[in-house]
Every structure is written in C-alpha cells, then in structure tokens.
Design a protein around this motif. Structure first.
Motif, PDB file in Angstrom:
ATOM      1  N   ARG A   1       3.129   6.734  -6.984  1.00 32.39           N
ATOM      2  CA  ARG A   1       2.286   7.838  -7.447  1.00 32.39           C
ATOM      3  C   ARG A   1       2.925   9.186  -7.117  1.00 32.39           C
ATOM      4  O   ARG A   1       2.899  10.111  -7.928  1.00 32.39           O
ATOM      5  CB  ARG A   1       0.907   7.752  -6.800  1.00 32.39           C
ATOM      6  CG  ARG A   1      -0.184   7.446  -7.766  1.00 32.39           C
ATOM      7  CD  ARG A   1      -1.606   7.586  -7.235  1.00 32.39           C
ATOM      8  NE  ARG A   1      -1.804   7.789  -5.828  1.00 32.39           N
ATOM      9  CZ  ARG A   1      -2.217   6.833  -4.980  1.00 32.39           C
ATOM     10  NH1 ARG A   1      -2.439   5.607  -5.396  1.00 32.39           N
ATOM     11  NH2 ARG A   1      -2.408   7.122  -3.711  1.00 32.39           N
ATOM     12  N   HIS A   2       3.499   9.295  -5.923  1.00 34.33           N
ATOM     13  CA  HIS A   2       4.149  10.544  -5.516  1.00 34.33           C
ATOM     14  C   HIS A   2       5.327  10.864  -6.433  1.00 34.33           C
ATOM     15  O   HIS A   2       5.482  12.011  -6.875  1.00 34.33           O
ATOM     16  CB  HIS A   2       4.660  10.458  -4.077  1.00 34.33           C
ATOM     17  CG  HIS A   2       3.604  10.192  -3.065  1.00 34.33           C
ATOM     18  ND1 HIS A   2       3.905   9.884  -1.757  1.00 34.33           N
ATOM     19  CD2 HIS A   2       2.250  10.168  -3.149  1.00 34.33           C
ATOM     20  CE1 HIS A   2       2.795   9.686  -1.077  1.00 34.33           C
ATOM     21  NE2 HIS A   2       1.772   9.851  -1.918  1.00 34.33           N
TER      22      HIS A   2
ATOM     23  N   HIS B   1       0.839  -1.202   0.000  1.00 34.54           N
ATOM     24  CA  HIS B   1       0.000   0.000   0.000  1.00 34.54           C
ATOM     25  C   HIS B   1       0.879   1.259   0.000  1.00 34.54           C
ATOM     26  O   HIS B   1       0.661   2.177  -0.789  1.00 34.54           O
ATOM     27  CB  HIS B   1      -0.913  -0.047   1.227  1.00 34.54           C
ATOM     28  CG  HIS B   1      -1.821   1.111   1.385  1.00 34.54           C
ATOM     29  ND1 HIS B   1      -2.868   1.376   0.528  1.00 34.54           N
ATOM     30  CD2 HIS B   1      -1.852   2.085   2.332  1.00 34.54           C
ATOM     31  CE1 HIS B   1      -3.503   2.458   0.930  1.00 34.54           C
ATOM     32  NE2 HIS B   1      -2.899   2.921   2.026  1.00 34.54           N
TER      33      HIS B   1
ATOM     34  N   HIS C   1       1.528   4.227  -3.053  1.00 34.51           N
ATOM     35  CA  HIS C   1       1.497   5.679  -2.842  1.00 34.51           C
ATOM     36  C   HIS C   1       2.791   6.337  -3.313  1.00 34.51           C
ATOM     37  O   HIS C   1       2.762   7.363  -3.999  1.00 34.51           O
ATOM     38  CB  HIS C   1       1.308   6.004  -1.357  1.00 34.51           C
ATOM     39  CG  HIS C   1      -0.058   5.765  -0.843  1.00 34.51           C
ATOM     40  ND1 HIS C   1      -0.340   5.813   0.494  1.00 34.51           N
ATOM     41  CD2 HIS C   1      -1.228   5.479  -1.453  1.00 34.51           C
ATOM     42  CE1 HIS C   1      -1.619   5.562   0.690  1.00 34.51           C
ATOM     43  NE2 HIS C   1      -2.182   5.344  -0.482  1.00 34.51           N
TER      44      HIS C   1
ATOM     45  N   GLU D   1      -1.156  11.385   2.314  1.00 42.45           N
ATOM     46  CA  GLU D   1      -0.763   9.970   2.265  1.00 42.45           C
ATOM     47  C   GLU D   1       0.483   9.709   3.109  1.00 42.45           C
ATOM     48  O   GLU D   1       0.581   8.659   3.754  1.00 42.45           O
ATOM     49  CB  GLU D   1      -0.561   9.532   0.816  1.00 42.45           C
ATOM     50  CG  GLU D   1      -1.877   9.485   0.077  1.00 42.45           C
ATOM     51  CD  GLU D   1      -1.781   9.060  -1.369  1.00 42.45           C
ATOM     52  OE1 GLU D   1      -2.834   8.711  -1.930  1.00 42.45           O
ATOM     53  OE2 GLU D   1      -0.670   9.081  -1.954  1.00 42.45           O
TER      54      GLU D   1
ATOM     55  N   HIS E   1       1.036   7.017   6.272  1.00 39.90           N
ATOM     56  CA  HIS E   1       2.157   6.099   6.486  1.00 39.90           C
ATOM     57  C   HIS E   1       2.710   6.277   7.898  1.00 39.90           C
ATOM     58  O   HIS E   1       2.980   5.300   8.598  1.00 39.90           O
ATOM     59  CB  HIS E   1       3.289   6.359   5.483  1.00 39.90           C
ATOM     60  CG  HIS E   1       2.884   6.235   4.056  1.00 39.90           C
ATOM     61  ND1 HIS E   1       3.755   6.497   3.030  1.00 39.90           N
ATOM     62  CD2 HIS E   1       1.713   5.891   3.461  1.00 39.90           C
ATOM     63  CE1 HIS E   1       3.147   6.323   1.882  1.00 39.90           C
ATOM     64  NE2 HIS E   1       1.898   5.951   2.117  1.00 39.90           N
TER      65      HIS E   1
END
Length: 163
Positions: free
Chosen positions: A42-43, A35, A39, A123, A127
């Motif tokens: 994508r970042h 997961h 993220h 996001e 984390h």
C-alpha cells in the motif's frame, strides 16, 4: 517521494524473502510478515501515486533497493526470528526518522504529501514496535543488525537522494 517509493519496493522484497524462509525458520512470524507486506504494498502504491501526481519517474535506485532488499531478506530470513525482527527494527528506526524529517520540510509546502507520509509513518511505527517486542535486549542479532542495517539504510537513502 522517489526515494520513499524505492524504499517501499525494497521493503516488499525484504519481507517477501523473509516470509519465504520464515515458513521453515520462524513459522509463528508468517502472519505478521504478511501483515507488514500488505502495508508496504500500500505504501509503495501511495508513493507511486504521489509521483504520478507530480509527473515524476521512479528513483534510479528502485531496482537496487529491490535486489538489495531481497538479499537482506533472504539472509535474515534464513537466520530466523531474531534476525528478522532486528532487521525490521533497524530499518524502521532510520525510515521513521527520514520520514519525520520530510514531514517537517514539507509541512508548509505540500499538505497532500504530508498526509501520505503521516499515514505511512503510523504503520511503519507499528512494524517497529511489534518487531522490537521480539528482539532481546542483548544478543548477537541486535548487536549485528542494528549498526550494519542502519548504516546501509542511511546509505541507500543518501544515494537515492542524489541519483
């Protein structure tokens, strides 16, 4: 944005290495690491797009962030769940502070960059918070990882800003 892009690359390398070792040392964390990895990919793509929009090259520290991230991920992945979680908390604490400073600096200058940062901050906070729930209040890994990883992350950001 260059340093953020390089940092996201480093984060991808950390999580990939941790995930590899977590299959044996902390199998209950593999889905969470997947997961986080999703993220971070994508970042990195978002910051890459921001660099392209500005016609900028990636940071000179990009390769070093990846190599250092992989090494840190391998060591902490091998050490197990508490080391993995403590590393994430330490890194995200620094990254969140750095990104919030960027939002403040860019707020009146570049709303597209601020929007990208705010999405990513949400996001990164997730984390941090999920990992914080896995870290014992006292213990070897938090005591070791917090100062070492925080200081190293600060140094990487400082260097990246100057390369």
């Amino acid at each position: 944005m260059k340093v953020d892009h390089a940092g996201e690359h480093g984060a991808i390398c950390i999580y990939r290495a941790q995930r590899w070792f977590a299959r044996w040392r902390a199998p209950e964390m593999v889905a969470e690491l997947d997961h986080f990895l999703e993220h971070e990919r994508r970042h990195r793509a978002r910051f890459g797009a921001e660099l392209a929009r500005r016609n900028r090259r990636r940071c000179r520290s990009y390769f070093w962030c990846g190599a250092g991230g992989f090494a840190l991920g391998a060591v902490t992945g091998l050490a197990g769940r508490q080391a993995i979680a403590a590393t994430t908390v330490a890194i995200e604490s620094v990254v969140l502070r750095h990104m919030q400073q960027q939002v403040e600096a860019l707020d009146a200058i570049d709303q597209e960059a601020v929007a990208a940062l705010r999405e990513i901050i949400a996001e990164e906070q997730e984390h941090h918070d999920l990992s914080m729930a896995r870290v014992p209040k006292k213990g070897f890994w938090p005591a070791l990882m917090s100062p070492v990883v925080s200081t190293s992350t600060e140094a990487v950001i400082w260097l990246g800003m100057r390369l």
